[in-house]
Design a protein around this motif. Sequence first.
Motif, PDB file in Angstrom:
ATOM      1  N   ASP B 116      81.500  10.838 -50.441  1.00 54.94           N
ATOM      2  CA  ASP B 116      80.140  10.519 -50.881  1.00 54.94           C
ATOM      3  C   ASP B 116      80.114   9.341 -51.839  1.00 54.94           C
ATOM      4  O   ASP B 116      79.239   8.479 -51.764  1.00 54.94           O
ATOM      5  CB  ASP B 116      79.511  11.739 -51.573  1.00 54.94           C
ATOM      6  N   TYR B 117      81.067   9.330 -52.772  1.00 50.32           N
ATOM      7  CA  TYR B 117      81.015   8.342 -53.855  1.00 50.32           C
ATOM      8  C   TYR B 117      82.029   7.206 -53.712  1.00 50.32           C
ATOM      9  O   TYR B 117      82.189   6.412 -54.631  1.00 50.32           O
ATOM     10  CB  TYR B 117      81.222   9.045 -55.206  1.00 50.32           C
ATOM     11  N   PHE B 118      82.707   7.157 -52.576  1.00 47.72           N
ATOM     12  CA  PHE B 118      83.713   6.112 -52.412  1.00 47.72           C
ATOM     13  C   PHE B 118      83.145   4.702 -52.609  1.00 47.72           C
ATOM     14  O   PHE B 118      83.754   3.881 -53.295  1.00 47.72           O
ATOM     15  CB  PHE B 118      84.402   6.217 -51.047  1.00 47.72           C
ATOM     16  N   PRO B 119      81.998   4.367 -52.029  1.00 43.93           N
ATOM     17  CA  PRO B 119      81.457   3.007 -52.258  1.00 43.93           C
ATOM     18  C   PRO B 119      81.244   2.710 -53.732  1.00 43.93           C
ATOM     19  O   PRO B 119      81.511   1.595 -54.188  1.00 43.93           O
ATOM     20  CB  PRO B 119      80.131   3.023 -51.493  1.00 43.93           C
ATOM     21  N   LEU B 120      80.756   3.722 -54.464  1.00 47.60           N
ATOM     22  CA  LEU B 120      80.500   3.507 -55.891  1.00 47.60           C
ATOM     23  C   LEU B 120      81.812   3.249 -56.631  1.00 47.60           C
ATOM     24  O   LEU B 120      81.901   2.354 -57.483  1.00 47.60           O
ATOM     25  CB  LEU B 120      79.802   4.747 -56.470  1.00 47.60           C
ATOM     26  N   ILE B 121      82.834   4.032 -56.281  1.00 46.14           N
ATOM     27  CA  ILE B 121      84.141   3.876 -56.930  1.00 46.14           C
ATOM     28  C   ILE B 121      84.731   2.511 -56.588  1.00 46.14           C
ATOM     29  O   ILE B 121      85.205   1.778 -57.467  1.00 46.14           O
ATOM     30  CB  ILE B 121      85.110   5.009 -56.497  1.00 46.14           C
ATOM     31  N   GLY B 152      75.218  -3.177 -55.331  1.00 45.41           N
ATOM     32  CA  GLY B 152      75.301  -2.996 -53.876  1.00 45.41           C
ATOM     33  C   GLY B 152      75.606  -1.553 -53.513  1.00 45.41           C
ATOM     34  O   GLY B 152      75.015  -0.972 -52.603  1.00 45.41           O
ATOM     35  N   ALA B 153      76.531  -0.944 -54.271  1.00 44.14           N
ATOM     36  CA  ALA B 153      76.901   0.447 -54.021  1.00 44.14           C
ATOM     37  C   ALA B 153      75.788   1.391 -54.470  1.00 44.14           C
ATOM     38  O   ALA B 153      75.541   2.425 -53.838  1.00 44.14           O
ATOM     39  CB  ALA B 153      78.195   0.786 -54.760  1.00 44.14           C
ATOM     40  N   VAL B 154      75.136   1.016 -55.565  1.00 37.69           N
ATOM     41  CA  VAL B 154      74.038   1.854 -56.071  1.00 37.69           C
ATOM     42  C   VAL B 154      72.928   1.928 -55.029  1.00 37.69           C
ATOM     43  O   VAL B 154      72.393   2.990 -54.712  1.00 37.69           O
ATOM     44  CB  VAL B 154      73.508   1.285 -57.407  1.00 37.69           C
ATOM     45  N   PHE B 155      72.558   0.772 -54.468  1.00 32.12           N
ATOM     46  CA  PHE B 155      71.507   0.742 -53.440  1.00 32.12           C
ATOM     47  C   PHE B 155      71.915   1.549 -52.208  1.00 32.12           C
ATOM     48  O   PHE B 155      71.097   2.235 -51.595  1.00 32.12           O
ATOM     49  CB  PHE B 155      71.190  -0.701 -53.019  1.00 32.12           C
ATOM     50  N   HIS B 156      73.223   1.483 -51.864  1.00 30.08           N
ATOM     51  CA  HIS B 156      73.725   2.237 -50.705  1.00 30.08           C
ATOM     52  C   HIS B 156      73.563   3.736 -50.930  1.00 30.08           C
ATOM     53  O   HIS B 156      73.111   4.479 -50.053  1.00 30.08           O
ATOM     54  CB  HIS B 156      75.185   1.876 -50.472  1.00 30.08           C
ATOM     55  N   LEU B 157      73.902   4.189 -52.157  1.00 28.14           N
ATOM     56  CA  LEU B 157      73.873   5.622 -52.444  1.00 28.14           C
ATOM     57  C   LEU B 157      72.445   6.147 -52.583  1.00 28.14           C
ATOM     58  O   LEU B 157      72.125   7.214 -52.094  1.00 28.14           O
ATOM     59  CB  LEU B 157      74.645   5.904 -53.728  1.00 28.14           C
ATOM     60  N   TRP B 158      71.593   5.368 -53.258  1.00 28.58           N
ATOM     61  CA  TRP B 158      70.281   5.905 -53.624  1.00 28.58           C
ATOM     62  C   TRP B 158      69.154   5.451 -52.710  1.00 28.58           C
ATOM     63  O   TRP B 158      68.124   6.103 -52.649  1.00 28.58           O
ATOM     64  CB  TRP B 158      69.981   5.545 -55.091  1.00 28.58           C
ATOM     65  N   LEU B 159      69.352   4.335 -52.031  1.00 33.19           N
ATOM     66  CA  LEU B 159      68.297   3.871 -51.131  1.00 33.19           C
ATOM     67  C   LEU B 159      68.707   3.993 -49.668  1.00 33.19           C
ATOM     68  O   LEU B 159      67.888   3.746 -48.786  1.00 33.19           O
ATOM     69  CB  LEU B 159      67.926   2.415 -51.439  1.00 33.19           C
ATOM     70  N   PHE B 165      75.928  -4.268 -46.397  1.00 31.84           N
ATOM     71  CA  PHE B 165      74.808  -5.145 -46.732  1.00 31.84           C
ATOM     72  C   PHE B 165      74.762  -5.415 -48.242  1.00 31.84           C
ATOM     73  O   PHE B 165      74.293  -6.472 -48.673  1.00 31.84           O
ATOM     74  CB  PHE B 165      73.491  -4.554 -46.254  1.00 31.84           C
ATOM     75  N   GLY B 166      75.243  -4.438 -49.014  1.00 29.42           N
ATOM     76  CA  GLY B 166      75.323  -4.637 -50.454  1.00 29.42           C
ATOM     77  C   GLY B 166      76.267  -5.782 -50.799  1.00 29.42           C
ATOM     78  O   GLY B 166      75.962  -6.633 -51.636  1.00 29.42           O
TER      79      GLY B 166
END
Lengths: 111, 202
Positions: B116-121, B152-159, B165-166
Amino acid sequence: MVRTFNNGDQIPEPVTRIDRLIHEPSRYTLMAYLYVVEVADFLFLLRQTGMTWGNLSAHLGKLEVAGYVVIEKEFLGKKPHTTVRLTDEGRNAFEEYRGNMKRVLDNLPTK
Amino acid sequence: MVADVNLKEIQRKVYMTFFQDGLWDIFLGLFILGWGLSILTEAAYLPGVFFTGIYFTIWGIKKWLTYPRIGYVRFSATSRRRITARFLILGTAVLLLGVMAAVLWGIGTRPQWLADYFPLIFNGMLAAIVCFVAYWARVNRFYLHAALIFLGAVFHLWLGTRWEFGFIGAGGIIVLIGLGILISFLRKYPKMVEEVHGEDLQ
């Protein structure tokens, strides 16, 4: 030799040892830039100091005569390219100047 | 002491000339774009190709574009070693990050929180590397670049936008910032030729 002011007071020794060649603000600035790098070209020094070509050339000429800098001229294609670097003597003179200035300023009486 | 402060400020000014032309911003932006395209096309080699290709191209462009405008300076051997070491550390950190990403993403079984959080990490670690560059080089706008990468990761997770694309968005914006700086630099510093006997040689 002990040097004195007009009123007879003795001039502190570090003041008498300040290198007047380096003490001139433009030359001090040039020496400072050259001190933190190995080599710089004319254009770099011009841009950083804001001097004119003639001014820069004159100051560097004085430093070269004193043996503080080495000026090397070459042509890149048809364009002249001049590089400048501090000699060991110049580097030592600059460090000594900084030391003397520090002593002068440290010895100033506090209010 | 005044003399010491002035010397440090001069050294800082000299280092800053490295970043005056915006080329390193363009390099970073294109590299981040490369990450995005790599995820999009599943071509893992793309970031490496972008990094290497652009890195060496940048030095050629600097010689053609930057040095005739602001001059050339060579740092002392000690400084050059320090700068090289930092570049190597950065490159190694980015390489390790890429390898870690490839390994973790390739593992069939991984904890759900990691999935779930890999992009953010991942984006966070990349942004941290860029922050290191900003701190070392004292170029504050690189903190903005780091923030864009993390966003970019924040937008992926929350939007729910696609992760790649981020990267593409952040990379594109960073490239545009770099181009703006470059255009401003070219206007501020026209090409100059050394005067000989008081006359310009053209």
